[in-house]
Design a protein around this motif. Sequence first.
Motif, PDB file in Angstrom:
ATOM      1  N   UNK A  32      40.185  38.602  34.992  1.00 21.38           N
ATOM      2  CA  UNK A  32      41.596  38.473  34.602  1.00 21.38           C
ATOM      3  C   UNK A  32      42.465  39.623  35.107  1.00 21.38           C
ATOM      4  N   UNK A  33      41.920  40.845  35.074  1.00 19.99           N
ATOM      5  CA  UNK A  33      42.704  42.002  35.519  1.00 19.99           C
ATOM      6  C   UNK A  33      42.922  42.005  37.030  1.00 19.99           C
ATOM      7  N   UNK A  34      41.940  41.500  37.771  1.00 24.24           N
ATOM      8  CA  UNK A  34      41.994  41.566  39.237  1.00 24.24           C
ATOM      9  C   UNK A  34      42.671  40.353  39.873  1.00 24.24           C
ATOM     10  N   UNK A  35      42.811  39.275  39.123  1.00 23.16           N
ATOM     11  CA  UNK A  35      43.207  37.988  39.709  1.00 23.16           C
ATOM     12  C   UNK A  35      44.491  38.069  40.519  1.00 23.16           C
ATOM     13  N   UNK A  36      45.518  38.740  39.984  1.00 28.38           N
ATOM     14  CA  UNK A  36      46.811  38.779  40.670  1.00 28.38           C
ATOM     15  C   UNK A  36      46.741  39.502  42.006  1.00 28.38           C
ATOM     16  N   UNK A  37      45.779  40.401  42.160  1.00 27.51           N
ATOM     17  CA  UNK A  37      45.623  41.151  43.404  1.00 27.51           C
ATOM     18  C   UNK A  37      44.789  40.382  44.437  1.00 27.51           C
ATOM     19  N   UNK A  38      44.016  39.429  43.962  1.00 27.48           N
ATOM     20  CA  UNK A  38      43.022  38.777  44.820  1.00 27.48           C
ATOM     21  C   UNK A  38      43.502  37.487  45.455  1.00 27.48           C
ATOM     22  N   UNK A  39      44.739  37.089  45.176  1.00 27.11           N
ATOM     23  CA  UNK A  39      45.279  35.847  45.726  1.00 27.11           C
ATOM     24  C   UNK A  39      46.678  36.099  46.254  1.00 27.11           C
ATOM     25  N   UNK A  40      46.988  35.556  47.423  1.00 25.89           N
ATOM     26  CA  UNK A  40      48.325  35.735  47.972  1.00 25.89           C
ATOM     27  C   UNK A  40      49.313  34.853  47.213  1.00 25.89           C
ATOM     28  N   UNK A  81      45.233  32.143  50.241  1.00 25.69           N
ATOM     29  CA  UNK A  81      44.041  32.981  50.363  1.00 25.69           C
ATOM     30  C   UNK A  81      43.666  33.534  48.992  1.00 25.69           C
ATOM     31  N   UNK A  82      42.402  33.419  48.653  1.00 26.68           N
ATOM     32  CA  UNK A  82      41.894  33.944  47.387  1.00 26.68           C
ATOM     33  C   UNK A  82      40.518  34.531  47.642  1.00 26.68           C
ATOM     34  N   UNK A  83      40.319  35.779  47.240  1.00 27.71           N
ATOM     35  CA  UNK A  83      39.035  36.447  47.421  1.00 27.71           C
ATOM     36  C   UNK A  83      38.551  37.051  46.124  1.00 27.71           C
TER      37      UNK A  83
END
Length: 470
Positions: A23-31, A36-38
């Motif tokens: 949940x904390x990382x999700x916003x950083x991991x998707x454009x 793109x989602x990693x």
Amino acid sequence: MTQAFLAALRSIVGEANVLTTEPDCAAYEEDWRGRYKGRALCVVRPGCTDEVAAVVRACAAAGVPMVPQGGNTGLVGGGVPHAGGDEVLISLARLNRVRAVDVVNNTLTVEAGCTLAAVQAAAAEQGRLFPLSLASEGSCQIAGNLASNAGGVQVLRYGNTRELTLGLEVVLPDGRIWNGLRGLRKDNTGYDLKHLFIGSEGTLGIITAAVLKLFPSQSRRAVAWLALPDAGAAIHLLASLRQRAGERLTAFEIVCSAAHELVLQKMPGSVRPLAEPAPWYALVELADSDLAAELEILLETALSEAFEAGWVIDAVLAGKESQAQALWALRENISEAQKKDGISIKHDVSVPVSAIPAFLQQADAALEAAFPGVRIVAFGHAGDGNLHYNPSMPQGGEANVAFVARTTEVNRIVHDIVAALGGSISAEHGLGQLKRDEILRYKSEVEMDMMRTIKAAFDPRGLMNPGKLL
């Protein structure tokens, strides 16, 4: 090793600034477009250059790849991690301070995480202008603008980000800090190293601060929305305005009918500014620092000649600032309107300004022949030859899904025409993941070899934003 490594990162930036949960990382991991989602090993948020350098040294010592990220507003996947979960994503958002203002030298020194809007505001507080202007300026960060050599709507007058930058501070892939924060307009002492990092998409190092050029504020402006018979008329009008207005011509944007109609349909509050639809439109802005400048008279005189020449069908001039903003919204909301409409195949291309009509004619005809019924949403910065050329199937649904599945074929048609006209397949968005392989068809082996040699010299282990650009 992972827990010990994460503990080392926490010791550098603090526990609250090492994010590991989904949940904390999700916003950083998707454009922002959701293309793109990693998955990152973690997201690290350093608060100063020394912390960035320490994080990079820790990653280098552990052999862990790094993905620098600014505001995450890119369109080619350059700031998104891959799916493997083994990369550290380094967010620069906390590096958001204005370090220095030199009004006499007309420079502003800012940290990488400052939003573009914040940089503009800092310049305005000093009665100056930082002219880089993008639709995403409220959320994009200056590091991302630098890393992608962002363009925007005022390149015609002021140039790309590259032309607006005098100095950089960069953390190299081994953790060393290069302090190139010099506000000099002349420095002929060897290679101009800052230009290696501008447009490098974070593959050679992490930009942590920059010295930016400032200009006199624009005290007056005149804005007009014009209906045109075709794209060729736009180029004739552009040449005429440049001759008559000189550097006062700040922006010249063109918008096709399909793009305009999408904004009217999808964006609440949008109002058709002219009585009748037209094949093409132009948004023109003149600006001056002189309060006495009679820009409206200059624009009206130029448009009168354009009407006589048949280049303009109809026109509306903004009578007040709110009207100017409404006209600009018709241009700036195109990307958001397209997003609401559904998936399209995006092209960010440039050709010589004189070749814009030829490109549009050839690409439209070729795509219609290959994909009957295709809809082209074309718009962009005609003043510098940069077009956003986005085809899709207007009926959406399965027809558009099938069309998008043939992106490689569409790209080949569009990009081959661009190349034949002496253009570029990426004008301002960069290569990222999206065009990393596509560029191999259009750059010579000599060019690619030089780029790989530079990458190997700065980042021999390939730890800095791997799989992007190259």
